[in-house]
Design a protein around this motif. Structure first.
Motif, short mmCIF file in Angstrom:
data_model
loop_
_atom_site.label_atom_id
_atom_site.label_comp_id
_atom_site.label_asym_id
_atom_site.label_seq_id
_atom_site.Cartn_x
_atom_site.Cartn_y
_atom_site.Cartn_z
N PRO A 1 0.80 -1.24 0.00
CA PRO A 1 0.00 0.00 0.00
C PRO A 1 0.82 1.28 0.00
CG PRO A 1 -0.93 -1.59 1.54
CD PRO A 1 0.38 -2.15 1.09
N SER A 2 2.09 1.20 0.38
CA SER A 2 2.93 2.40 0.38
C SER A 2 3.18 2.93 -1.03
CB SER A 2 4.27 2.11 1.06
OG SER A 2 5.01 1.13 0.35
N ILE A 3 2.93 2.10 -2.05
CA ILE A 3 3.12 2.54 -3.43
C ILE A 3 2.17 3.69 -3.77
CG2 ILE A 3 2.87 1.81 -5.85
CD1 ILE A 3 3.85 -0.93 -5.04
N SER A 4 0.98 3.66 -3.20
CA SER A 4 -0.03 4.67 -3.56
C SER A 4 -0.29 5.59 -2.38
CB SER A 4 -1.34 3.98 -3.98
OG SER A 4 -1.79 3.13 -2.93
N SER A 5 0.62 6.51 -2.14
CA SER A 5 0.48 7.47 -1.05
C SER A 5 -0.02 8.80 -1.61
CB SER A 5 1.82 7.67 -0.32
OG SER A 5 1.76 8.75 0.57
N ALA A 6 -1.29 9.12 -1.35
CA ALA A 6 -1.86 10.37 -1.87
C ALA A 6 -1.13 11.58 -1.29
CB ALA A 6 -3.35 10.42 -1.54
N PHE A 7 -0.85 11.54 0.00
CA PHE A 7 -0.15 12.68 0.60
C PHE A 7 1.26 12.81 0.03
CE2 PHE A 7 2.88 14.24 3.79
CZ PHE A 7 2.40 15.52 3.96
#
Length: 271
Positions: free
Chosen positions: A140-146
Motif C-alpha cells: 500500500p505504500s506505493i499509492s500514497s496520496a499525501f
C-alpha cells in the motif's frame, strides 16, 4: 536587538524542553516497578530497568519484532518515496488529458479514513493469499496520496523545466532524466517525506495486528502491546519496549534532518 534575541532563545528553549518532557518521562518510568508506575508520577530514575527488560524478553521475542519492523518500515518507506516522487514529478511537469481531475481524485482519497476499508482490505489480501505475510504492509505504500501531493509541490518549486529540456537534448530518456537529474533536486523534500513515512510505518498497529497471525512475524508495536503480567498489562516491561522502539525513529530523524538542512544550506549558497 539583544533583548529581543534573548527572549526568542528563551522561548525556543522552553518549547524544546516541553517537547522533551514525554521522552524524559518515558525513560524514567521504564526504570521503575509496576507498583511505582501505578501509584505516582515518576521524575527520578529507578533501579528496575534490567528487571523490566528481562520480563520483556521472557514474555515476547522483542528483538525479532524489532527486526520485523525494521524490514517492513525500510522497504515500505523506500518504495513509497520512489513512487511518490515519480507520481509527484509526473503531475508537476507533464501535461496530459484530465490531469487536474485525476489529481483531485488522488487528493480525495486522503479524506477517507483507512480504518473504513480494513475489512475490504482483509478480504482482498485473503483472495490474493497474502495474509500472514509482509506484502499487505508494504504494497500500500506505493499509492500514497499525501506523498504525491507533497512531492508535486517540491517538483513544482525545485525542478526547472530547462533541466528536463537539457536532458532530452543530451539524449536522455524520460526515466533517466528522472533518476539522474530530477531526484537530486528533490532530495530535501524526499528526505522530509521519508521521516514521516518511516515513523508512520514503524508505528502502524492495526493492520499488522489483523493481517499477521504468526507471533514470529508480528511487528514491534503489536508485541509491546501484548506484554502482560498475569491478567494485567506489565507497564514496566511495556515502557522498556517503548524506549527500545524509539531508537530507530531518532536515528532516522537525525540522519534525514541533517540531509534536509545540508541540502537547503547548499541551495542557499548556490542561490
Amino acid at each position: 536587538m539583544i533583548l529581543g534575541r534573548t527572549v526568542l532563545y528563551l522561548f525556543l528553549l522552553v518549547i524544546a524542553l516541553t517537547c522533551l518532557i514525554p521522552f524524559y518521562s518515558m525513560i524514567m518510568t521504564s526504570t521503575h516497578a509496576n507498583s511505582d508506575i501505578a501509584r505516582r508520577l515518576l521524575v527520578v530514575p529507578g533501579d528496575q530497568f534490567l528487571v523490566n527488560y528481562e520480563r520483556l524478553i521472557d514474555t515476547v521475542h522483542i528483538w525479532r519484532g524489532f527486526a520485523n519492523s525494521i524490514i517492513i518500515s525500510v522497504v515500505s518507506t523506500a518504495i513509497g518515496l520512489y513512487f511518490a516522487a515519480l507520481g509527484g514529478y509526473g503531475f508537476a511537469k507533464y501535461n496530459f488529458k484530465h490531469k487536474n481531475i485525476l489529481f483531485v481524485a488522488v487528493l480525495g482519497t486522503m479524506m477517507i479514513p483507512g480504518q473504513l476499508g480494513i475489512i475490504g482490505f482483509y478480504k482482498l489480501m485473503d483472495t490474493f493469499n497474502m495474509l500472514n505475510t509482509y506484502w499487505p504492509l508494504i504494497l500500500p505504500s506505493i499509492s500514497s496520496a499525501f506523498g504525491i501531493f507533497f512531492l508535486r509541490q517540491i517538483a513544482d518549486s525545485s525542478v526547472p523545466t530547462e533541466i528536463m529540456e537539457s536532458g532530452r537534448i543530451d539524449g536522455y530518456g524520460e526515466l533517466r532524466i528522472f533518476h539522474r537529474l530530477v531526484i537530486p533536486l528533490m532530495i530535501p523534500g524526499i528526505a522530509t517525506l521519508g521521516i514521516l513515512n518511516f515513523i508512520g510505518s514503524w508505528n502502524e498497529f492495526l493492520t499488522p495486528m489483523i493481517i499477521l497471525f504468526d507471533n514470529q512475524l508480528q511487528t514491534l508495536p503489536v508485541m509491546i502491546a501484548s506484554v502482560k503480567s498475569q491478567f494485567t498489562s506489565d507497564f514496566g516491561a511495556q515502557y522498556v519496549g517503548v524506549v527500545i522502539s524509539t531508537i530507530p525513529i531518532l536515528i532516522v530523524f537525525s540522519i534525514m534532518s541533517k540531509k534536509v538542512i545540508s541540502e537547503i544550506a547548499a541551495g542557499a549558497v548556490k542561490g
